[in-house]
Design a protein around this motif. Structure first.
Motif: not given
Length: 400
Positions: A177-184, A283-288, A290-300
């Motif tokens: 579940i740690a990786f869910f924000p990135v996958i989502a 704390m985990f939710s806040i940083f997760s 942020i990671l979700f937003i970055r994963s959603y926006l990045t083109n790299k």
């Protein structure tokens, strides 16, 4: 000799040596506690059938142990085979992981020296040896499916299987579940969102297939309860030998349901709800997010493995009741990130060091183990900060 031929030949040689060392090690290493537990669960399945629920894992791994219960008589009296049948899925996952890394190295580099060094480090990675070979853990198995989830999407090869692969990882171990924000974030990214619907539908099918046998025997609610609902309360200490932030608290074995500000509860009754567990989750939710937003926006494409790497550090550092080995998931992901981003290899070595020392503390014990874990926590934070700085710097360079 071209780098392509060199990598192929060297990979085959390393795999042969790796397999020999794995098989030989089984003759000398004593079965650790987890191997003993797995075989006790096999005994439970052989006596009670598929209805047995004495384990505490999500559904897929118990299904494998149930299958082993049918052939139990062939290995029950052989120590070598008892270890082999348990380690086999993890060993195969790691072999496929080495093959994937070899193919990526062929595509990414012409340098034989870098290919030689990183393949050697991947094959004989101390963190994997400690986790899988010595302890008999299956941590490489679920994270391998997380890796497949990312690779299928960014390489546009079977992209509709990205979420199903991740689902399999979650069905093996809930810690994925740690990786869910990135996958989502990836699946909602403008480059991949066209694959979202088939991914969701196929994931539902995977869940139904895996859970259907439990439904047939009337154990569906039980497996969901032990594998997921009770997961956060299975262990209730702030830290279970983990180099998380909570190791800095003097009473690191304190119940994580205790209020953080117990001295002030009489004056402010609402503070009783501010427990260590909920602060960590917040704390985990806040940083997760942020990671979700970055994963959603990045083109790299190369950035997704870095984000997954950071996600594991965030998961491990902030949440309570972490085991020492739960940072291991970042190790194979960091190695892939290093293949895509050569400059990150040093940080990959650092995360391997942290994971290895954490497990060594548990396996062998050290007189100064608290100090070691606290140093490791600082190294994890430095690791994450360096990764963020690398992404920011790379982004600025691209803009210029």
């Amino acid at each position: 000799m071209t780098n392509k031929i060199f990598v192929r030949n060297f990979s085959v040689a390393l795999l042969i040596i790796f397999l020999i060392l794995v098989l030989v090690s089984f003759y000398f290493l004593e079965p650790r506690s987890d191997l003993v537990w797995y075989h006790s669960w096999i005994d439970g399945f052989s006596k009670e059938g598929f209805k047995y629920i004495g384990h505490d894992y999500p559904p897929i791994w118990p299904m494998y142990l149930y299958v082993l219960s049918y052939i139990k008589n062939y290995f029950v009296d052989n120590v070598f085979l008892k270890k082999l049948v348990i380690i086999l899925p993890s060993a195969l996952s790691y072999i496929f992981f080495i093959v994937i890394c070899s193919k990526l190295l062929i595509k990414q580099y012409n340098s034989k020296i870098f290919s030689f060094i990183i393949l050697l480090f991947i094959t004989f990675n101390p963190a994997f040896i400690e986790d899988c070979i010595i302890q008999g853990q299956i941590d490489i198995l679920p994270v391998f499916f997380v890796i497949l989830s990312i690779l299928t999407l960014i390489n546009n090869k079977y992209p509709k299987l990205s979420l199903p692969f991740f689902t399999v990882g979650i069905l093996i171990k809930f810690q994925m579940i740690a990786f869910f924000p990135v996958i989502a974030g990836m699946l909602l990214n403008k480059n991949y969102r066209r694959f979202l619907l088939p991914n969701i539908l196929l994931s539902i099918i995977v869940i139904c297939i895996v859970l259907f046998p439990y439904y047939l025997v009337g154990n569906l609610s039980s497996i969901i309860k032990v594998g997921y609902i009770n997961a956060s309360e299975r262990y209730n200490a702030l830290s279970l030998n983990a180099s998380s932030l909570w190791i800095f608290i003097k009473q690191y074995d304190l119940n994580h349901n205790n209020p953080m500000f117990s001295d002030y509860i009489s004056d402010f009754s609402l503070l009783k709800y501010v427990t260590y567990k909920y602060v960590g989750m917040f704390m985990f939710s806040i940083f997760s997010f942020i990671l979700f937003i970055r994963s959603y926006l990045t083109n790299k494409k190369s950035e997704f493995f870095i984000l997954a790497w950071i996600a594991n550090i965030v998961f491990y550092t902030f949440l309570t009741a972490m085991h020492e080995r739960y940072i291991f998931y970042a190790v194979p992901i960091s190695l892939l990130a290093a293949i895509y981003n050569k400059k990150l290899f040093i940080l990959s070595i650092l995360i391997t060091y942290v994971a290895s020392i954490n497990m060594a503390v548990f396996l062998y014990g050290f007189s100064n183990w608290i100090l070691l874990l606290r140093i490791n926590c600082v190294l994890l934070i430095i690791n994450a900060i360096c990764l963020v700085c690398y992404m920011v710097k790379k982004h600025k360079n691209i803009k210029m």
